[in-house]
Design a protein around this motif. Structure first.
Motif, PDB file in Angstrom:
ATOM      1  N   GLY A 182       0.842  -1.182   0.000  1.00 19.59           N
ATOM      2  CA  GLY A 182       0.000   0.000   0.000  1.00 19.59           C
ATOM      3  C   GLY A 182       0.883   1.240   0.000  1.00 19.59           C
ATOM      4  N   ASN A 183       0.669   2.103   0.986  1.00 20.92           N
ATOM      5  CA  ASN A 183       1.491   3.305   1.090  1.00 20.92           C
ATOM      6  C   ASN A 183       2.599   3.181   2.131  1.00 20.92           C
ATOM      7  N   LYS A 184       2.739   1.991   2.704  1.00 20.44           N
ATOM      8  CA  LYS A 184       3.694   1.804   3.788  1.00 20.44           C
ATOM      9  C   LYS A 184       4.884   0.976   3.327  1.00 20.44           C
ATOM     10  N   MET A 185       6.097   1.484   3.578  1.00 23.05           N
ATOM     11  CA  MET A 185       7.302   0.722   3.270  1.00 23.05           C
ATOM     12  C   MET A 185       7.485  -0.365   4.333  1.00 23.05           C
ATOM     13  N   THR A 186       7.685  -1.611   3.867  1.00 21.21           N
ATOM     14  CA  THR A 186       7.852  -2.729   4.807  1.00 21.21           C
ATOM     15  C   THR A 186       9.319  -3.130   4.961  1.00 21.21           C
ATOM     16  N   PHE A 187      10.118  -2.969   3.894  1.00 14.46           N
ATOM     17  CA  PHE A 187      11.555  -3.198   4.057  1.00 14.46           C
ATOM     18  C   PHE A 187      12.326  -2.459   2.960  1.00 14.46           C
ATOM     19  N   LYS A 188      13.630  -2.300   3.241  1.00 15.23           N
ATOM     20  CA  LYS A 188      14.493  -1.614   2.288  1.00 15.23           C
ATOM     21  C   LYS A 188      15.849  -2.317   2.245  1.00 15.23           C
ATOM     22  N   LEU A 189      16.282  -2.662   1.029  1.00 14.55           N
ATOM     23  CA  LEU A 189      17.595  -3.246   0.811  1.00 14.55           C
ATOM     24  C   LEU A 189      18.550  -2.155   0.334  1.00 14.55           C
TER      25      LEU A 189
END
Length: 359
Positions: A182-189
């Protein structure tokens, strides 16, 4: 079956065209080498790499300017036929003007097929080598690629970024991948460097970190090196400035469809490349008719007048092709109209000139 007249004109048509290519391509190579020799010597480029570059340059140069070479070659030998009153002799023998055009159309078909094969498959390979050499050696140290920050949406949830990408080595710097629900970031590499491994189609990430965003606190993972796979392809990390030129027609169609799904802002640029691969070969027919109509009449000024007219028309054609192509790349103007408009305008001109020449 081809008559003696057909074979005679067809031999002149193809022979003069090939001769003009063989004459102008070395000139183009010489001018380019004179311009680039300082950088080639300064960067100590291996001779084999220079040889490959100019082989690619030859194909690239021939594909780019073949309409002009074809146009001038037809004007040249047809003017010689007219000055030697051979055209009058042909028509006086009972051959109609349209019948006189038949070997020209056969020649245009041969050139069109050759241009299609070159434009669809050979020119993309040459363009790839040409651009790789340019960025590897001729623009070395100018930060040209450091400025080509690539930010891509690869599907509904994932976005990738790389600040620098080397096409030849298939590696890039400052890579990140952000995943959203959705509009929420869940993870970032994130990785300081990413490299594609052709052998098994995996990616190697160096100084890798992964931040998993939780409700109360984040989880941080890190490794010196991680070999993994991704859903995106290596082309997604390629600088967008010339990627379309390096793909054959089948690959280009798939690439454009994928870019449309991702909402790329460079679609018009890719569409121009695709449509030109059809419009330029078709122009062989139009330019052949114009060249015959202009040069089949014996003029007081001789061949020089016909060549002057031909060069003028050829330059206008190239101007139209470039200006409308650039317009489509830089605006919302239709790429299809932009690439085919020169053929439409000059097609109308060809019909008009043909009717006058027939009289």
């Amino acid at each position: 079956m081809l008559s003696i007249l057909d074979r005679y004109i067809l031999k002149k048509y193809l022979g003069t065209f090939v001769l003009l290519l063989l004459l102008f391509i070395p000139i183009g190579i010489t001018v380019n080498l004179a311009e680039k020799i300082d950088k080639i010597l300064a960067n100590e480029v291996p001779f084999i790499e220079v040889a490959k570059y100019y082989l690619d340059f030859t194909v690239y140069f021939a594909n780019l300017l073949f309409p002009l070479f074809l146009f001038l070659s037809v004007i040249w030998f047809t003017s010689k036929l007219a000055n030697n009153t051979e055209v009058i002799a042909f028509l006086s023998s009972g051959v109609s003007y349209y019948r006189f055009l038949r070997p020209y159309m056969i020649g245009a078909t041969i050139v069109c097929i050759g241009a299609l094969i070159m434009g669809m498959y050979l020119a993309p390979m040459a363009s790839k080598g040409f651009n790789e050499f340019t960025y590897e050696y001729l623009k070395k140290g100018k930060n040209d690629r450091n400025q080509t920050n690539v930010y891509r949406q690869i599907n509904d949830n994932d976005y990738i970024y790389v600040s620098y990408f080397n096409v030849k080595e298939k590696s890039g710097n400052n890579f990140t991948l952000e995943h959203f629900e959705g509009n929420k970031m869940t993870f970032k590499l994130a990785a300081s460097r990413i490299k594609f491994n052709e052998k098994d189609s995996t990616y190697s990430l160096f100084n890798y970190t992964k931040r998993i965003i939780g409700e109360n606190e984040d989880i941080l993972q890190s490794q010196k090196r991680l070999d993994t796979t991704f859903t995106f392809e290596i082309e997604d990390l390629t600088p967008v400035t010339y990627i379309a030129e390096t793909l054959n027609y089948t690959e280009l169609n798939k690439f454009i469809e994928r870019e449309k799904e991702r909402g790329s802002s460079y679609i018009n640029r890719y569409e121009v490349v695709r449509y030109k691969r059809w419009s330029l070969p078709v122009s062989a027919y139009i330019l052949t008719i114009i060249a015959v109509a202009v040069s089949s009449m014996k003029r007081r000024g001789g061949m020089g007048v016909n060549l002057a007219i031909g060069i003028g028309i050829g330059m206008v054609f190239i101007f139209f092709d470039k200006i409308f192509g650039t317009m489509a790349e830089q605006s919302s103007f239709s790429p299809f109209i932009a690439t085919w408009f020169p053929n439409i305008v000059f097609g109308i001109l060809a019909i008009y000139l043909l009717r006058n020449a027939k009289r």
